[in-house]
Write a protein that holds these residues in place. Structure first.
Motif, PDB file in Angstrom:
ATOM      1  N   PRO A 155       0.131   4.967   3.967  1.00 54.55           N
ATOM      2  CA  PRO A 155       1.094   6.031   3.687  1.00 54.55           C
ATOM      3  C   PRO A 155       0.533   7.433   3.905  1.00 54.55           C
ATOM      4  N   ARG A 174       9.990  -0.593   8.718  1.00 60.37           N
ATOM      5  CA  ARG A 174      10.797   0.583   9.000  1.00 60.37           C
ATOM      6  C   ARG A 174      12.082   0.612   8.176  1.00 60.37           C
ATOM      7  N   SER A 175      12.871  -0.467   8.305  1.00 64.90           N
ATOM      8  CA  SER A 175      14.151  -0.457   7.593  1.00 64.90           C
ATOM      9  C   SER A 175      13.932  -0.593   6.099  1.00 64.90           C
ATOM     10  N   GLN A 203      25.160  -1.861   1.374  1.00 64.80           N
ATOM     11  CA  GLN A 203      26.418  -1.101   1.325  1.00 64.80           C
ATOM     12  C   GLN A 203      27.154  -1.332   0.011  1.00 64.80           C
ATOM     13  N   CYS A 217      15.154  -6.959   4.570  1.00 64.42           N
ATOM     14  CA  CYS A 217      15.191  -5.976   5.669  1.00 64.42           C
ATOM     15  C   CYS A 217      14.489  -6.469   6.922  1.00 64.42           C
ATOM     16  N   ASN A 220      25.421  -7.698   8.511  1.00 61.94           N
ATOM     17  CA  ASN A 220      25.858  -6.420   7.926  1.00 61.94           C
ATOM     18  C   ASN A 220      24.701  -5.430   7.861  1.00 61.94           C
ATOM     19  N   LYS A 221      23.800  -5.513   8.830  1.00 60.30           N
ATOM     20  CA  LYS A 221      22.626  -4.647   8.826  1.00 60.30           C
ATOM     21  C   LYS A 221      23.031  -3.194   9.078  1.00 60.30           C
ATOM     22  N   PRO A 264      24.135  -6.985   0.102  1.00 65.28           N
ATOM     23  CA  PRO A 264      24.178  -5.929   1.130  1.00 65.28           C
ATOM     24  C   PRO A 264      23.980  -4.552   0.505  1.00 65.28           C
ATOM     25  N   LEU A 296      25.066   0.645  -2.703  1.00 64.85           N
ATOM     26  CA  LEU A 296      25.247   2.102  -2.642  1.00 64.85           C
ATOM     27  C   LEU A 296      26.718   2.497  -2.748  1.00 64.85           C
ATOM     28  N   GLN A 336      15.906   8.396  12.488  1.00 62.04           N
ATOM     29  CA  GLN A 336      16.499   7.256  11.780  1.00 62.04           C
ATOM     30  C   GLN A 336      16.533   7.455  10.279  1.00 62.04           C
ATOM     31  N   ALA A 377       0.825  -1.203   0.000  1.00 60.45           N
ATOM     32  CA  ALA A 377       0.000   0.000   0.000  1.00 60.45           C
ATOM     33  C   ALA A 377       0.863   1.258   0.000  1.00 60.45           C
ATOM     34  N   ILE A 378       2.029   1.168   0.587  1.00 57.42           N
ATOM     35  CA  ILE A 378       2.901   2.342   0.651  1.00 57.42           C
ATOM     36  C   ILE A 378       3.659   2.510  -0.663  1.00 57.42           C
ATOM     37  N   ASP A 432      11.884  -5.782   8.533  1.00 54.22           N
ATOM     38  CA  ASP A 432      10.787  -4.966   9.054  1.00 54.22           C
ATOM     39  C   ASP A 432      10.525  -3.775   8.144  1.00 54.22           C
ATOM     40  N   ARG A 434      14.199   4.484   0.406  1.00 48.35           N
ATOM     41  CA  ARG A 434      14.490   5.901   0.210  1.00 48.35           C
ATOM     42  C   ARG A 434      15.950   6.110  -0.180  1.00 48.35           C
ATOM     43  N   TRP A 435      16.847   5.389   0.487  1.00 52.50           N
ATOM     44  CA  TRP A 435      18.269   5.531   0.154  1.00 52.50           C
ATOM     45  C   TRP A 435      18.543   5.045  -1.261  1.00 52.50           C
ATOM     46  N   THR A 442      28.916   2.729  -0.368  1.00 56.99           N
ATOM     47  CA  THR A 442      29.528   3.333   0.825  1.00 56.99           C
ATOM     48  C   THR A 442      28.885   2.777   2.081  1.00 56.99           C
ATOM     49  N   GLU A 443      29.574   2.989   3.195  1.00 58.67           N
ATOM     50  CA  GLU A 443      28.990   2.695   4.502  1.00 58.67           C
ATOM     51  C   GLU A 443      29.499   3.749   5.484  1.00 58.67           C
ATOM     52  N   ARG A 470      21.350   7.487   6.686  1.00 58.08           N
ATOM     53  CA  ARG A 470      22.227   6.331   6.855  1.00 58.08           C
ATOM     54  C   ARG A 470      23.343   6.658   7.828  1.00 58.08           C
ATOM     55  N   ASN A 483      13.250   2.889   4.920  1.00 54.30           N
ATOM     56  CA  ASN A 483      14.503   3.643   4.898  1.00 54.30           C
ATOM     57  C   ASN A 483      15.370   3.230   3.710  1.00 54.30           C
TER      58      ASN A 483
END
Lengths: 369, 392
Positions: free
Chosen positions: B163, A30-31, A73, A26, B259-260, A71, A76, B279, A14-15, A28, A37-38, A78-79, B282, A34
Motif C-alpha cells: 500500500p 483492483r475491484s 448494488q 470481487c 451483476n459486476k 451484490p 449501497l 476507475q 497487507a493493504i 481481483d 472504498r465505496w 444504487t447503481e 462507481r 474499489n
C-alpha cells in the motif's frame, strides 16, 4: 470457481484487513479495493445520517454482506445506469451496463434523422423492473440536439408490484433532478407511467386479483377502446434458460436477484436449453396488436439473438433486422453478419457478446434508414 | 551611466533597460495620443505599459539622485559631505528596489498562473524505494496544501504490491492560482537515504518525478481566458474524434447472468498515444469526466513543451535550463537531514519540516519562484538580443 492464490490474499491483507473477505466476491484486487472504498464511503455517509461518529462496526457488517456474495448494488442501494444513478433494492433486478449501452444507442439511432419522424413518439417498455430503460431512454433522447420539441409518451409495465414501486421512486428522483422549467423533456418525464401487467397473459384475465394483460392495462390507462399505438417497443424480458441458469449465471445473481426477472416461469414443453425464449413470440404478438414499428429486445447471447431474428424473419413484415452486441456503437473485428436458418443474412453491429435484436418496419423505415 | 557602485543586485542589463525605455517611450506617445483621440485598444495597451514606464522613471530618478550624491562626496564642504554620506545608503536601497520593480514589470505573468492545477507524482529509477518516496512526496504536498489553505483532493492513488508503493498519484489542487504557486515543483526529485527495504544499511539514491499541470475547469469557462478547450487554437483543445474511448467490461456471458460493477474508462489520444485510465468512481460518467480532464491537461502540457522547445535555444544561451521532466531539481538527503534545491541553490536543514509540507518547504519554493522569475527575465533579454541581431 478457481481458487484464489494465497499470495493474492497476503497482498490484500497487507493493504487492508477488510480486503481478503471481499476477494472471493470481487475476484481481483483492483475491484476489491474499489468496492472497499465505496463501502467505506457508504458506511461514513449512513453513519453521519444516524449521527454516529464511528462507522467501523457498520463497515464490517457491509463487508460481511458483500463477502457472502450479496451484490454491492443492493448493499449501497444504487447503481449507475448510463449517466443516471438509480435506486436498487432486493427483489428487483439490478440494471445492467449492457442494457444501458443498447438503450443509449437506440436513442441515438432514433435521433439521426428527424425529417418524417412523428412529433410525438409512444414508447412501451415491457418487463420494466426498476424503470431503468424508459428513464435512461428519456435522458439520452433529450441529450441529442434537435429533440427538444419532440414529445415522448412512455409507459413501463411489470408483473412485480415491488418493481413498479421502485420504478416510480426512480422516476420521482429523476423529476427532482430536472429543471423546473416546463419543456417537452420535463412534461414527458412527469407523464411517464408504470403499469401492473402480465406480458404472457394473452386473453383478458377473468381473475380479479391477478395482473391483467398488457393491452388491457394500456386501454385502461388511455380509457379508449381501440388499442392505442406504440411505435417503439423495448423489452429486457427474463431470457435465461433453466439450463443456463444452473451453469452460466453467476452465483451472486442466482442467490440474490429475483428469479422472476431472469428465467421465464413457464411450464412449457421446450427443452431446458431453449426455455429462455418464451417471452419473444409473445412480445412480437403484442408488437402487432400495438402497431409497433420499432423494436429492441435484449437477449442472452448471439445464439438467442439468431433465434429471435429468425422469428422476425418469419413474420416478413420487418424491413430491417439487426443484432447489436454489448457496445453497439463500437467497431470490432468480429463477424459483421450472421446467417439465419432460412438463409437470410442479418447484420451484427458493435463489439462484445450478442446483446439485443433491433428491427423496424412500416413508416419508421422512412426516417430510420 | 557613470555608476561606480554597480553591484549585481542593482544591475539591470543594457538590453533590458533598452527594452524598458522603448516601452516607456511607447507609453509616453500613447498617452499624448489618447489626450486628443480616445481609443479603447490604445487605452488598454497604455494600462499594460504603465508599470514598466513608472518603474523606469523611478529607476532613472534614483540613479540621478545617486549621481548627485556622488558629486557632493567630492565636495570640499565637510558638512555637505557628511550629509551626502548619510544619504548614500537609502539611495542605493532605492535603486535596488527600482531595479527589482523594473525587472518584475518586464517579467511576463505566466499565462496559466491563475489556474488551479494537477500534481502528478510517479516513481522514477530506484524500484520499491522510489515508489515509497513517491508516496512521501504525495503526503508532503497534501500537507503543504492543507497548511497554506489550498484545497486538494486525491484524484488517483495507484499502488503496487504494497500500500505504500505508489505507482501513480494525482492530486487535484482546485484553488485558483495554485498553478502559479506549485509550478516550481515540476521536475525530478531525488532522495538519498537508507531505504526501509534495505537490510545492510546502505544508502540508496532514487528518484520520483513530479509533473505540475494547469487544470482546466470542467465547464468551458470564462475565466480560462485564451485557454478555452472548445477553441481549436487553444492548448487545451482536443479533437474528440482523435480520442478512443474504451469502457472495460466484465468478461464472460454478461447481461442478466452477472451483476459486476464495471465503471472503468480508458481514453487514448491517438496522435500522441497518451493513455489515461480512470476507475475510482462507481459512475462511468464521473470516470469519463475525470479522464478527459487529465487527458486535456497532459496534452496541453505536451504542446507547451513543444512550443518551449522552439525558444529553448535562446533560453539555454541565457543560462536558463528547461524546467521539464528530465532535469533533477531537488535532492532530499536523509543522512544529512538536508534538502537542497539545484536551481535556486538553497540548502535547508530541516528535512522533517519539509516532508511535512511545512514552512521550510515554502522557503525552498519561494527561492525557486524567485529563481524562475530571474530566468524569465534572462530569457527575455536573450530574445530581445536575438531580435536585435536579426534586425541588423
Amino acid at each position: 470457481m478457481p481458487r484464489l492464490a494465497p499470495s493474492l490474499l497476503r497482498q490484500a491483507r497487507a493493504i487492508d484487513v477488510l480486503l481478503p473477505p471481499l476477494l472471493p466476491a470481487c475476484r481481483d484486487l483492483r475491484s476489491a479495493e474499489n468496492e472497499l472504498r465505496w463501502l467505506k464511503d457508504h458506511a461514513i455517509k449512513t453513519g453521519r445520517q444516524c449521527g454516529l461518529a464511528h462507522s467501523d462496526a457498520s463497515l464490517k457488517r457491509l463487508v460481511a454482506r458483500r463477502a457472502r456474495g450479496e451484490p454491492i448494488q443492493y448493499i449501497l442501494g444504487t447503481e449507475y445506469f448510463g449517466d443516471l444513478e438509480l435506486k436498487c433494492q432486493p427483489g428487483v433486478l439490478i440494471p445492467r451496463q449492457e442494457t444501458a449501452a443498447s438503450v443509449t444507442h437506440l436513442a441515438q439511432q432514433l435521433s439521426k434523422k428527424r425529417k418524417g419522424r412523428p412529433s410525438d413518439l409512444h414508447i412501451l417498455d415491457l418487463c420494466s423492473g426498476s424503470g431503468c430503460i424508459p428513464l435512461l431512454f428519456h435522458h439520452e433522447f433529450y441529450a441529442q440536439p434537435g429533440n427538444e420539441h419532440c414529445k415522448l409518451h412512455m409507459v413501463g409495465a411489470d408483473i412485480s408490484v415491488q418493481a413498479l414501486e421502485l420504478a416510480r421512486r426512480n422516476q420521482k428522483s429523476q423529476i427532482a433532478a430536472q429543471s423546473k422549467r416546463v419543456t417537452a423533456q420535463t412534461t414527458s418525464l412527469a407523464a411517464m407511467r408504470f403499469l401492473h401487467a402480465d406480458v404472457l397473459l394473452s386473453e383478458a384475465a377473468n381473475a380479479i386479483h391477478a395482473p391483467i394483460g398488457v393491452v388491457e392495462a394500456l386501454q385502461q390507462l388511455t380509457n379508449t377502446r381501440p388499442t392505442p399505438a406504440y411505435e417503439v417497443l423495448i423489452s429486457n424480458p427474463p431470457y435465461i434458460s433453466s439450463q443456463a441458469f444452473r451453469t452460466t449465471t453467476a452465483r451472486s445473481v442466482r442467490n440474490f436477484e429475483p428469479k422472476l426477472a431472469l428465467v421465464p416461469d413457464n411450464p412449457s414443453s421446450a427443452p431446458s436449453a431453449l426455455d429462455g425464449d418464451v417471452f419473444y413470440p409473445r412480445l412480437l404478438a403484442l408488437a402487432d396488436q400495438l402497431r409497433t414499428e420499432i423494436i429492441l429486445f435484449e437477449v442472452a447471447d448471439i445464439d438467442q439473438a439468431q433465434r429471435v431474428a429468425t422469428l422476425l424473419a418469419r413474420q416478413s413484415t420487418w424491413r430491417t433486422v439487426e443484432i447489436w452486441r454489448d457496445e453497439p456503437g463500437a467497431t470490432s473485428d468480429e463477424a459483421d453478419h450472421v446467417l439465419l436458418d432460412g438463409g437470410e443474412s442479418v447484420p451484427v453491429r458493435g463489439a462484445g457478446n450478442g446483446r439485443s435484436v433491433f428491427a423496424y418496419r412500416g413508416a419508421a423505415a422512412a426516417w430510420l434508414q | 551611466m557613470p555608476n561606480t557602485f554597480a553591484v549585481p543586485d542593482y544591475f539591470v542589463s543594457p538590453t533590458l533597460l533598452t527594452r524598458a525605455r522603448t516601452i516607456a517611450q511607447e507609453h509616453a506617445s500613447l498617452a499624448k495620443r489618447l489626450a486628443t483621440d480616445y481609443d479603447v485598444s490604445a487605452a488598454r495597451r497604455l494600462g499594460e505599459l504603465q508599470s514598466t514606464s513608472t518603474a523606469v522613471r523611478e529607476y532613472d530618478e534614483a540613479h540621478s539622485a545617486l549621481e548627485e550624491l556622488q558629486s557632493l562626496l567630492t565636495s570640499t564642504d565637510q558638512e555637505l559631505r557628511e550629509l551626502a554620506e548619510e544619504d548614500i545608503q537609502p539611495t542605493r536601497d532605492r535603486i535596488e528596489q527600482a531595479s527589482a520593480a523594473l525587472k518584475s514589470s518586464l517579467v511576463p505573468v505566466h499565462p496559466f498562473a491563475h489556474l488551479p492545477c494537477l500534481v502528478e507524482i510517479r516513481p522514477g529509477a530506484g524500484g520499491d524505494e522510489a515508489a515509497i518516496f513517491a508516496g512521501d512526496l504525495v503526503r508532503m504536498y497534501k500537507g503543504y496544501c492543507a497548511r497554506v489553505g489550498l484545497r486538494s483532493t486525491q484524484l488517483k492513488y495507484d499502488t503496487a504490491d504494497e500500500p505504500t508503493h505508489v505507482q501513480e498519484a494525482v492530486l487535484e489542487v482546485d484553488s485558483p492560482g495554485s498553478y502559479g504557486m506549485l509550478r516550481c515543483e515540476a521536475g525530478v526529485h531525488r532522495v538519498q537515504r537508507v531505504p526501509a527495504t534495505e537490510s545492510k544499511g546502505r544508502t540508496h539514491t532514487s528518484a520520483a518525478s513530479v509533473l505540475v499541470l494547469p487544470s482546466i475547469p470542467t465547464e468551458g469557462g470564462g475565466d480560462m481566458g485564451e485557454a478555452s478547450f472548445d477553441d481549436p487554437k487553444s492548448d487545451y483543445y482536443v479533437d474528440p474524434k482523435e480520442v478512443k474511448l474504451e469502457v472495460m467490461r466484465a468478461g464472460g456471458a454478461g447481461g442478466q447472468h452477472v451483476n459486476k460493477t464495471e465503471s472503468a474508462v480508458r481514453l487514448t489520444h491517438l496522435p500522441t498515444n497518451i493513455v489515461v485510465a480512470m476507475q475510482d468512481s462507481r459512475s462511468q460518467l464521473a470516470n469519463r469526466e475525470k479522464a478527459w480532464q487529465l487527458l486535456r491537461s497532459r496534452i496541453a502540457q505536451l504542446r507547451r513543451e513543444e512550443r518551449e522547445e522552439e525558444i529553448a535555444k535562446l533560453r539555454r544561451g541565457a543560462g536558463a535550463g528547461k524546467v521539464g521532466r528530465e532535469n533533477k531539481v531537488r535532492t532530499y538527503n536523509w543522512g544529512q537531514q538536508r534538502v537542497s534545491d539545484h536551481r535556486s541553490g538553497l540548502d535547508v536543514r530541516n528535512l522533517d519540516n519539509v516532508m511535512e509540507g511545512g514552512e521550510a518547504l515554502e522557503r525552498i519554493m519561494q527561492s525557486v519562484r524567485t529563481w524562475m522569475a530571474e530566468q524569465e527575465v534572462l530569457s527575455l533579454v536573450a530574445e530581445e538580443e536575438n531580435s536585435q541581431a536579426q534586425k541588423k
